[in-house]
Design an enzyme around this catalytic site. Sequence first.
Site, PDB file in Angstrom:
ATOM      1  N   HIS A 103      21.793  -3.603  -5.312  1.00 24.36           N
ATOM      2  CA  HIS A 103      21.127  -3.803  -4.023  1.00 24.36           C
ATOM      3  C   HIS A 103      19.730  -3.179  -4.144  1.00 24.36           C
ATOM      4  O   HIS A 103      19.579  -2.097  -4.708  1.00 24.36           O
ATOM      5  CB  HIS A 103      21.939  -3.116  -2.916  1.00 24.36           C
ATOM      6  CG  HIS A 103      21.179  -3.022  -1.627  1.00 24.36           C
ATOM      7  ND1 HIS A 103      20.596  -4.118  -1.033  1.00 24.36           N
ATOM      8  CD2 HIS A 103      20.876  -1.952  -0.837  1.00 24.36           C
ATOM      9  CE1 HIS A 103      19.979  -3.736   0.069  1.00 24.36           C
ATOM     10  NE2 HIS A 103      20.130  -2.427   0.206  1.00 24.36           N
ATOM     11  N   ASN A 112      12.497  -5.714   0.899  1.00 25.37           N
ATOM     12  CA  ASN A 112      13.918  -5.618   1.234  1.00 25.37           C
ATOM     13  C   ASN A 112      14.314  -6.768   2.149  1.00 25.37           C
ATOM     14  O   ASN A 112      13.665  -6.987   3.175  1.00 25.37           O
ATOM     15  CB  ASN A 112      14.176  -4.265   1.931  1.00 25.37           C
ATOM     16  CG  ASN A 112      15.665  -3.954   2.051  1.00 25.37           C
ATOM     17  OD1 ASN A 112      16.517  -4.737   1.632  1.00 25.37           O
ATOM     18  ND2 ASN A 112      15.974  -2.808   2.629  1.00 25.37           N
ATOM     19  N   SER A 168      19.521   8.494   2.809  1.00 26.35           N
ATOM     20  CA  SER A 168      19.869   7.124   2.393  1.00 26.35           C
ATOM     21  C   SER A 168      19.749   6.979   0.870  1.00 26.35           C
ATOM     22  O   SER A 168      20.548   6.285   0.243  1.00 26.35           O
ATOM     23  CB  SER A 168      19.015   6.078   3.117  1.00 26.35           C
ATOM     24  OG  SER A 168      17.708   6.052   2.626  1.00 26.35           O
ATOM     25  N   CYS A 176      23.441  -3.640   4.770  1.00 27.42           N
ATOM     26  CA  CYS A 176      23.087  -4.530   3.652  1.00 27.42           C
ATOM     27  C   CYS A 176      24.310  -4.990   2.857  1.00 27.42           C
ATOM     28  O   CYS A 176      24.180  -5.808   1.941  1.00 27.42           O
ATOM     29  CB  CYS A 176      22.083  -3.845   2.729  1.00 27.42           C
ATOM     30  SG  CYS A 176      20.602  -3.325   3.588  1.00 27.42           S
ATOM     31  N   LYS A 205      16.786   4.147 -10.492  1.00 24.17           N
ATOM     32  CA  LYS A 205      17.235   5.555 -10.436  1.00 24.17           C
ATOM     33  C   LYS A 205      18.752   5.655 -10.593  1.00 24.17           C
ATOM     34  O   LYS A 205      19.263   6.585 -11.210  1.00 24.17           O
ATOM     35  CB  LYS A 205      16.881   6.131  -9.063  1.00 24.17           C
ATOM     36  CG  LYS A 205      15.636   6.949  -9.050  1.00 24.17           C
ATOM     37  CD  LYS A 205      15.464   7.509  -7.631  1.00 24.17           C
ATOM     38  CE  LYS A 205      14.121   8.131  -7.461  1.00 24.17           C
ATOM     39  NZ  LYS A 205      13.893   9.267  -8.334  1.00 24.17           N
ATOM     40  N   GLU A 207      22.191  -8.139   9.515  1.00 28.87           N
ATOM     41  CA  GLU A 207      22.157  -6.962  10.377  1.00 28.87           C
ATOM     42  C   GLU A 207      20.988  -7.081  11.357  1.00 28.87           C
ATOM     43  O   GLU A 207      20.657  -6.142  12.058  1.00 28.87           O
ATOM     44  CB  GLU A 207      22.077  -5.679   9.559  1.00 28.87           C
ATOM     45  CG  GLU A 207      20.952  -5.601   8.566  1.00 28.87           C
ATOM     46  CD  GLU A 207      20.940  -4.289   7.809  1.00 28.87           C
ATOM     47  OE1 GLU A 207      20.829  -3.246   8.459  1.00 28.87           O
ATOM     48  OE2 GLU A 207      21.029  -4.325   6.568  1.00 28.87           O
ATOM     49  N   THR A 211       8.986  -0.434   2.889  1.00 25.89           N
ATOM     50  CA  THR A 211      10.225  -1.028   2.359  1.00 25.89           C
ATOM     51  C   THR A 211      10.742  -2.135   3.280  1.00 25.89           C
ATOM     52  O   THR A 211      11.937  -2.359   3.382  1.00 25.89           O
ATOM     53  CB  THR A 211      11.313   0.052   2.138  1.00 25.89           C
ATOM     54  OG1 THR A 211      11.543   0.748   3.366  1.00 25.89           O
ATOM     55  CG2 THR A 211      10.899   1.052   1.091  1.00 25.89           C
TER      56      THR A 211
HETATM   57  N1  COA Z   1       2.097   7.984  -7.584  1.00 25.79           N
HETATM   58  C1  COA Z   1       3.310   7.670  -8.080  1.00 25.79           C
HETATM   59  N2  COA Z   1       4.469   7.975  -7.432  1.00 25.79           N
HETATM   60  C2  COA Z   1       4.380   8.594  -6.230  1.00 25.79           C
HETATM   61  C3  COA Z   1       3.133   8.937  -5.671  1.00 25.79           C
HETATM   62  C4  COA Z   1       1.958   8.608  -6.402  1.00 25.79           C
HETATM   63  N3  COA Z   1       0.750   8.881  -5.924  1.00 25.79           N
HETATM   64  N4  COA Z   1       3.362   9.545  -4.491  1.00 25.79           N
HETATM   65  C5  COA Z   1       4.718   9.593  -4.321  1.00 25.79           C
HETATM   66  N5  COA Z   1       5.318   9.014  -5.373  1.00 25.79           N
HETATM   67  C6  COA Z   1       6.748   8.842  -5.602  1.00 25.79           C
HETATM   68  C7  COA Z   1       7.572  10.044  -5.217  1.00 25.79           C
HETATM   69  O1  COA Z   1       7.574  11.029  -6.230  1.00 25.79           O
HETATM   70  C8  COA Z   1       8.927   9.407  -5.010  1.00 25.79           C
HETATM   71  O2  COA Z   1       9.541   9.194  -6.245  1.00 25.79           O
HETATM   72  P1  COA Z   1      10.993   9.815  -6.522  1.00 25.79           P
HETATM   73  O3  COA Z   1      11.914   9.154  -5.523  1.00 25.79           O
HETATM   74  O4  COA Z   1      11.265   9.407  -7.916  1.00 25.79           O
HETATM   75  O5  COA Z   1      10.871  11.270  -6.305  1.00 25.79           O
HETATM   76  C9  COA Z   1       8.576   8.032  -4.439  1.00 25.79           C
HETATM   77  O6  COA Z   1       7.203   7.794  -4.744  1.00 25.79           O
HETATM   78  C10 COA Z   1       8.763   7.955  -2.928  1.00 25.79           C
HETATM   79  O7  COA Z   1       8.144   9.079  -2.389  1.00 25.79           O
HETATM   80  P2  COA Z   1       8.752   9.816  -1.123  1.00 25.79           P
HETATM   81  O8  COA Z   1       7.958  11.034  -0.884  1.00 25.79           O
HETATM   82  O9  COA Z   1      10.250   9.960  -1.254  1.00 25.79           O
HETATM   83  O10 COA Z   1       8.408   8.707  -0.041  1.00 25.79           O
HETATM   84  P3  COA Z   1       8.714   8.652   1.485  1.00 25.79           P
HETATM   85  O11 COA Z   1       9.005   9.971   2.069  1.00 25.79           O
HETATM   86  O12 COA Z   1       7.587   7.870   2.048  1.00 25.79           O
HETATM   87  O13 COA Z   1      10.100   7.809   1.578  1.00 25.79           O
HETATM   88  C11 COA Z   1      11.542   5.908   1.475  1.00 25.79           C
HETATM   89  C12 COA Z   1      10.337   6.616   0.845  1.00 25.79           C
HETATM   90  C13 COA Z   1      11.885   4.727   0.603  1.00 25.79           C
HETATM   91  C14 COA Z   1      12.725   6.850   1.559  1.00 25.79           C
HETATM   92  C15 COA Z   1      11.152   5.426   2.898  1.00 25.79           C
HETATM   93  O14 COA Z   1      10.190   4.416   2.782  1.00 25.79           O
HETATM   94  C16 COA Z   1      12.331   4.942   3.702  1.00 25.79           C
HETATM   95  O15 COA Z   1      12.937   5.713   4.431  1.00 25.79           O
HETATM   96  N6  COA Z   1      12.660   3.613   3.621  1.00 25.79           N
HETATM   97  C17 COA Z   1      13.742   3.033   4.366  1.00 25.79           C
HETATM   98  C18 COA Z   1      15.128   3.487   3.919  1.00 25.79           C
HETATM   99  C19 COA Z   1      15.527   2.964   2.585  1.00 25.79           C
HETATM  100  O16 COA Z   1      14.993   1.996   2.079  1.00 25.79           O
HETATM  101  N7  COA Z   1      16.522   3.636   2.011  1.00 25.79           N
HETATM  102  C20 COA Z   1      17.088   3.216   0.749  1.00 25.79           C
HETATM  103  C21 COA Z   1      18.563   3.271   0.685  1.00 25.79           C
HETATM  104  S1  COA Z   1      19.375   1.983   1.566  1.00 25.79           S
END
Ligand code: COA
Length: 402
Positions: free
Chosen positions: A243, A285, A211, A121, A252, A89, A162
């Site tokens: 994936h 990733n 996502s 992906c 999860k 991609e 990521t």
């Molecule tokens: N200690 C431990 N865990 C912590 C923490 C800390 N200090 N602070 C946050 N976390 C945890 C959160 O509780 C969350 O866990 P959960 O999902 O079990 O609730 C996790 O870390 C991620 O936190 P979140 O607030 O959701 O992070 P974010 O808003 O920065 O988003 C992604 C994370 C992955 C969604 C973001 O990086 C992203 O958009 N990535 C690209 C898209 C992607 O990879 N999507 C996946 C599907 S294809």
Amino acid sequence: MSDVMTVGIDQMAVYVPPFKLEMGDLASARGVDPKKFELGIGQDEMAVAPLTQDTVAMGLNAAIQLFDRADKVDQQRLDAISLVIFASETGVDHSKAGAVFLTDILPIKQGVRSFEVKQACYGGTAGLQLATSYVHQHPEETVLVVASDNAKYGLKSGGEPTQGAGAVAMLISQDPRIAKVSDVSAYHTADVADFWRPTDQEYPLVDGPLSKKAYLDFFNDTFTSFLGLTHQTIADFTAICCHVPYTKLGAKALAPYLDDCDDETAKRLSHYYQQAVSYNRMVGNIYTGSLYLSLFSLLAHEPNLAPDSEIGMFSYGSGAVGEFFSLYLSKGYGQEIQKHRFAEQLTARKTLTIDEYETLFEEKIPTKARDFLVADDHHDPSEYQLKAINNGHRVYSNPKNR
Ligand code: COA
């Protein structure tokens, strides 16, 4: 064509670029608790590709490992390649397939088909499934599937932790020496605006929470369909690979099912999931190749699973397409997985400082450049490298002139 013919992954190899960033350093630089990256998303390191490693160069560096090791059986199968599928991609051209470069540069016979597939992906799985059907129709032939991506979300973006880069190459043939691909598969498509990249955008548009939700919904949908189609339960799987946009997400997806099954199954699947994401934790990733990097990680860490062990495979590509299928391990597969070669690549990587990472990240081929020399400023040791753009055409090194 015999009813008992088996088709699947005969060989596989992985390439990662020679630079990485420690997630702890990224967390400090971005003012984030390092535990969020280590535990919350489950990542330790992130591969970073220099300008010399575009997705074609990475694909070449993965695929050449299959040719390097060639024994007699390998050579017959390599000589029988009649189709090259490139999944990406983050390809280098809107029209021309990365597979065309590979077909020209790798020691592949003349007169083959080659093309590129795209669906976020999911592309690697699209390539594998197409290749499997093709070999069922053409049992004497072999297909080379290469999944290669440079996952960049942008400096200081929500998706920055990521990111990653790398490529996986697989040979698909009859009587596969690694694993047979199941005949049954459950798949699903729905138009979801969770992650996409319009042709004028350098980085993807992402709705992170959506996502995550879409990934989990697609897992539930395809996994339960697969169990229904095969009349199986989760206990039938030796391991399940997912994936891996980041390692916490597959965990999860599995969690509610592990809560509901017997202790022995839950313990086994949980242990093998951790083995399966061990390399993904160190690479990040790699989009189309992520599921297959995870499979490689499982097989490298567990080389002695019983023949015919069933490995569940969940593929997800935003936008979105999901598929659940399975693999049945071949006897002796552990000897086919080149764990040491990959481990050497991982340990030889240079750790970047945050400044070096940001500099390297921002290095780009000028937009609309017709002629451009790609300087190897970072001393990339990889065999194949992007060297230049000549009159708009990408030119790669081929030092051994294979
Ligand atoms: N200690 C431990 N865990 C912590 C923490 C800390 N200090 N602070 C946050 N976390 C945890 C959160 O509780 C969350 O866990 P959960 O999902 O079990 O609730 C996790 O870390 C991620 O936190 P979140 O607030 O959701 O992070 P974010 O808003 O920065 O988003 C992604 C994370 C992955 C969604 C973001 O990086 C992203 O958009 N990535 C690209 C898209 C992607 O990879 N999507 C996946 C599907 S294809």
